[in-house]
Design a protein around this motif. Structure first.
Motif, PDB file in Angstrom:
ATOM      1  N   GLY A 179       0.792  -1.224   0.000  1.00 38.09           N
ATOM      2  CA  GLY A 179       0.000   0.000   0.000  1.00 38.09           C
ATOM      3  C   GLY A 179       0.822   1.270   0.000  1.00 38.09           C
ATOM      4  O   GLY A 179       1.748   1.445  -0.804  1.00 38.09           O
ATOM      5  N   GLN A 180       0.511   2.145   0.946  1.00 36.88           N
ATOM      6  CA  GLN A 180       1.075   3.491   0.965  1.00 36.88           C
ATOM      7  C   GLN A 180       2.585   3.526   1.167  1.00 36.88           C
ATOM      8  O   GLN A 180       3.236   4.525   0.838  1.00 36.88           O
ATOM      9  CB  GLN A 180       0.417   4.317   2.081  1.00 36.88           C
ATOM     10  N   TYR A 181       3.166   2.437   1.673  1.00 45.07           N
ATOM     11  CA  TYR A 181       4.598   2.437   1.965  1.00 45.07           C
ATOM     12  C   TYR A 181       5.444   1.759   0.888  1.00 45.07           C
ATOM     13  O   TYR A 181       6.648   1.602   1.052  1.00 45.07           O
ATOM     14  CB  TYR A 181       4.860   1.749   3.307  1.00 45.07           C
ATOM     15  N   ARG A 182       4.832   1.387  -0.218  1.00 45.48           N
ATOM     16  CA  ARG A 182       5.596   0.652  -1.221  1.00 45.48           C
ATOM     17  C   ARG A 182       6.705   1.483  -1.862  1.00 45.48           C
ATOM     18  O   ARG A 182       7.661   0.925  -2.412  1.00 45.48           O
ATOM     19  CB  ARG A 182       4.672   0.085  -2.289  1.00 45.48           C
ATOM     20  N   ASN A 183       6.583   2.820  -1.815  1.00 45.00           N
ATOM     21  CA  ASN A 183       7.617   3.676  -2.390  1.00 45.00           C
ATOM     22  C   ASN A 183       8.631   4.172  -1.369  1.00 45.00           C
ATOM     23  O   ASN A 183       9.603   4.834  -1.733  1.00 45.00           O
ATOM     24  CB  ASN A 183       6.976   4.876  -3.091  1.00 45.00           C
ATOM     25  N   SER A 184       8.410   3.876  -0.095  1.00 48.01           N
ATOM     26  CA  SER A 184       9.325   4.375   0.939  1.00 48.01           C
ATOM     27  C   SER A 184       9.995   3.278   1.742  1.00 48.01           C
ATOM     28  O   SER A 184      11.013   3.526   2.405  1.00 48.01           O
ATOM     29  CB  SER A 184       8.574   5.317   1.890  1.00 48.01           C
ATOM     30  N   LEU A 185       9.472   2.044   1.706  1.00 48.61           N
ATOM     31  CA  LEU A 185      10.068   0.938   2.457  1.00 48.61           C
ATOM     32  C   LEU A 185      10.309  -0.252   1.542  1.00 48.61           C
ATOM     33  O   LEU A 185       9.480  -0.564   0.687  1.00 48.61           O
ATOM     34  CB  LEU A 185       9.158   0.493   3.613  1.00 48.61           C
ATOM     35  N   ASP A 186      11.462  -0.903   1.728  1.00 45.73           N
ATOM     36  CA  ASP A 186      11.705  -2.181   1.050  1.00 45.73           C
ATOM     37  C   ASP A 186      11.007  -3.305   1.803  1.00 45.73           C
ATOM     38  O   ASP A 186      10.408  -4.197   1.199  1.00 45.73           O
ATOM     39  CB  ASP A 186      13.207  -2.467   0.972  1.00 45.73           C
ATOM     40  N   GLU A 187      11.114  -3.266   3.134  1.00 46.94           N
ATOM     41  CA  GLU A 187      10.469  -4.293   3.942  1.00 46.94           C
ATOM     42  C   GLU A 187      10.327  -3.818   5.377  1.00 46.94           C
ATOM     43  O   GLU A 187      10.986  -2.855   5.809  1.00 46.94           O
ATOM     44  CB  GLU A 187      11.239  -5.618   3.901  1.00 46.94           C
TER      45      GLU A 187
END
Length: 254
Positions: A179-187
């Motif tokens: 969701g919203q974190y797919r562009n800011s977190l790898d995992e």
């Protein structure tokens, strides 16, 4: 004499079998069962009867990954017993399961090893696997993370000497963002430490590299951020864990 010789190599010797009353458990519960010992063709002296609760974890060496066993509980049922030919002995037991035992998710096994120590003979053994389900507090955190748009893709137990727990490993739950974190977190990695008073949660945020600064941080392994939460039983009904975890992630990635 010939029967004694055969028994010493396991032919016609005593046998052991463990019957668990319930093999689907939650950390902190009590596991009950009975150990059945059946005599063989000759009388045998059993010097020790034990039940061990064990699991396995992975440890990185210089050039490979090795799997090691960790005994979570080593419980002695009886110290000495003489078992007669064809005699049957039943020994009940009850084990309070450790709060820090791993869940049987991914490739993690948890099992009961029962054994008899017989002098000058092959020792009879039995192994019974358990299903270890999440504690309600764990389940609530896992559900909250998934509700925030993460999906669980890997669970394993890895050696560590940093977490200072009861055992030399931690169980890591690795999530990837949809969701919203797919562009800011790898995992997002989650580690639990369950206690009688509540659940400690360690979050490890692996930030996605952005530009030269991000690439340098990733190259030197400084792109990871850590956060801790503590969840109590009352939080199951009184606390919006999705909002708490979301706020925690937001504060560590900006």
């Amino acid at each position: 004499m010939f029967k004694n010789l055969l028994a010493s190599v396991g032919i016609g010797a005593a046998k052991v079998d463990t019957k668990l009353f319930n093999n689907s458990v939650v950390p902190g519960e009590t596991l009950e069962g009975e150990v059945y010992i059946r005599g063989g063709d000759v009388s045998q002296e059993i010097s020790d009867i034990y039940v061990k609760l064990a699991t396995e974890y992975e440890r990185e060496t210089e050039d490979s990954t090795v799997t090691e066993e960790c005994v979570l509980i080593n419980y002695r049922l009886l110290e000495r017993l003489t078992i007669q030919p064809k005699e049957e002995v039943v020994v009940p037991f009850a084990l309070v399961l450790p709060h820090e035992m791993p869940l049987t998710l991914g490739r993690t096994p948890v099992y009961i090893r029962t054994g008899l120590d017989i002098k000058s003979a092959i020792n009879p053994r039995d192994r019974d696997h358990l299903e270890v389900r999440p504690h309600p507090l764990m389940q609530r955190v896992l559900q909250a993370v998934e509700n925030l748009g993460f999906h669980l893709y890997k669970v394993d137990c890895e050696y560590t000497h940093h977490f200072a727990g009861a055992y030399p490993f931690v169980q890591e739950f690795e999530f990837r963002p949809n969701g919203q974190y797919r562009n800011s977190l790898d995992e997002l990695e989650v580690v639990f430490r369950l206690k009688p008073e509540g659940l400690e949660v360690l979050l490890e945020l692996d930030k996605r590299a952005r530009g030269w600064q991000g690439l340098l941080e990733e190259a030197f392994d400084v792109d990871e951020r850590y956060a801790r939460l503590f969840v109590k039983q009352s939080d199951l009904y009184e606390r919006d864990l999705e909002a708490v975890i979301d706020q925690t992630i937001q504060s560590h990635i900006h």
